[in-house]
Design a protein around this motif. Structure first.
Motif, PDB file in Angstrom:
ATOM      1  N   MET A 131       0.798  -1.224   0.000  1.00 38.03           N
ATOM      2  CA  MET A 131       0.000   0.000   0.000  1.00 38.03           C
ATOM      3  C   MET A 131       0.833   1.278   0.000  1.00 38.03           C
ATOM      4  O   MET A 131       0.295   2.377   0.016  1.00 38.03           O
ATOM      5  N   LYS A 132       2.135   1.152  -0.067  1.00 34.52           N
ATOM      6  CA  LYS A 132       2.987   2.336  -0.169  1.00 34.52           C
ATOM      7  C   LYS A 132       2.906   2.961  -1.558  1.00 34.52           C
ATOM      8  O   LYS A 132       3.471   4.013  -1.796  1.00 34.52           O
ATOM      9  N   SER A 133       2.199   2.276  -2.465  1.00 37.95           N
ATOM     10  CA  SER A 133       1.995   2.807  -3.807  1.00 37.95           C
ATOM     11  C   SER A 133       0.511   2.720  -4.151  1.00 37.95           C
ATOM     12  O   SER A 133      -0.187   1.825  -3.684  1.00 37.95           O
ATOM     13  N   ASP A 134       0.060   3.657  -4.985  1.00 32.30           N
ATOM     14  CA  ASP A 134      -1.306   3.604  -5.503  1.00 32.30           C
ATOM     15  C   ASP A 134      -1.370   2.819  -6.814  1.00 32.30           C
ATOM     16  O   ASP A 134      -2.450   2.479  -7.280  1.00 32.30           O
ATOM     17  N   ASP A 135      -0.210   2.545  -7.387  1.00 32.17           N
ATOM     18  CA  ASP A 135      -0.121   1.846  -8.664  1.00 32.17           C
ATOM     19  C   ASP A 135      -0.238   0.338  -8.422  1.00 32.17           C
ATOM     20  O   ASP A 135       0.524  -0.236  -7.634  1.00 32.17           O
ATOM     21  N   LEU A 136      -1.192  -0.313  -9.082  1.00 30.10           N
ATOM     22  CA  LEU A 136      -1.451  -1.738  -8.862  1.00 30.10           C
ATOM     23  C   LEU A 136      -0.237  -2.612  -9.181  1.00 30.10           C
ATOM     24  O   LEU A 136       0.021  -3.597  -8.481  1.00 30.10           O
ATOM     25  N   TRP A 137       0.504  -2.271 -10.225  1.00 31.23           N
ATOM     26  CA  TRP A 137       1.695  -3.043 -10.580  1.00 31.23           C
ATOM     27  C   TRP A 137       2.764  -2.907  -9.504  1.00 31.23           C
ATOM     28  O   TRP A 137       3.375  -3.902  -9.076  1.00 31.23           O
ATOM     29  N   GLU A 138       2.976  -1.683  -9.047  1.00 26.25           N
ATOM     30  CA  GLU A 138       3.957  -1.448  -7.980  1.00 26.25           C
ATOM     31  C   GLU A 138       3.534  -2.140  -6.687  1.00 26.25           C
ATOM     32  O   GLU A 138       4.379  -2.630  -5.931  1.00 26.25           O
ATOM     33  N   GLN A 139       2.234  -2.187  -6.426  1.00 27.14           N
ATOM     34  CA  GLN A 139       1.748  -2.898  -5.244  1.00 27.14           C
ATOM     35  C   GLN A 139       2.138  -4.372  -5.301  1.00 27.14           C
ATOM     36  O   GLN A 139       2.557  -4.949  -4.295  1.00 27.14           O
TER      37      GLN A 139
END
Length: 195
Positions: A78-86
């Protein structure tokens, strides 16, 4: 005098914490239930009442480790809003958490041996694979990954690869380097599915 539910829960949690430390330091086979009873200042009857036996106690500890790792994965993802980065953040968090000293023996070594593959896989599915599958399904629905013949197959393959990588990392004399090498490899594999 009868204990309250809060006191009972505190006793159970204390026994799990003591057991987790003992299982981490010595391994399941080298821990005597008597050591846990003595350290917790309880009777064997209390342990048997709440956990049935040493294996039942180990199962409770294993579940606690799974929950802790799951929380860490969620925090990092959850440190990212980007689904791939998640997805990538979650994979890294699993590799880091599963290979930590306080988790590796219980999760990766004693877990399958003590609980048996059926229980181990059921617990792994409940605490890790279901979340991974849901995220992969979301990536598919959002058009971030290309259509696959089976999300279940992809989930199992990734989960197996990460479990094996975590074992390799745990044995490494240079954990940060081995974690990075594992992530580089996982990312290359995952990029093959990215749209």
């Amino acid at each position: 005098m009868k204990k309250t539910r809060t006191e009972t829960n505190q006793t159970i949690q204390r026994v799990i914490e003591i057991s987790r430390q003992q299982f981490t330091e010595k391994g399941y086979a080298n821990v005597a239930l008597e050591e846990i009873v003595n350290e917790a200042q309880l009777t064997r009857g209390v342990i048997y009442h709440h956990f049935s036996n040493k294996k039942g106690l180990f199962l409770a500890v294993f579940e606690e480790v799974q929950k802790d790792i799951g929380k860490q994965i969620e925090i990092e993802a959850m440190k990212s809003d980007d689904l791939w980065e998640q997805l990538l953040n979650g994979c890294r968090a699993f590799l880091v958490s599963a290979s930590e000293t306080q988790n590796q023996r219980i999760l990766l070594i004693d877990g399958p041996a003590v609980l048996g593959w059926d229980t181990f896989r059921k617990m792994d599915q409940e605490y890790a694979m279901n979340s991974l599958k849901e995220h992969l399904q979301l990536l598919l629905e959002e058009g971030i990954i290309s259509p696959v013949s089976s999300i279940d197959a992809l989930t199992h393959c990734l989960s197996g690869a990460m479990n094996e990588a975590a074992l390799w990392i745990a044995e490494s004399s240079n954990r940060p380097k081995t974690i990075q090498e594992s992530m580089d490899t996982l990312q290359t594999l995952l990029n093959g599915y990215r749209m």
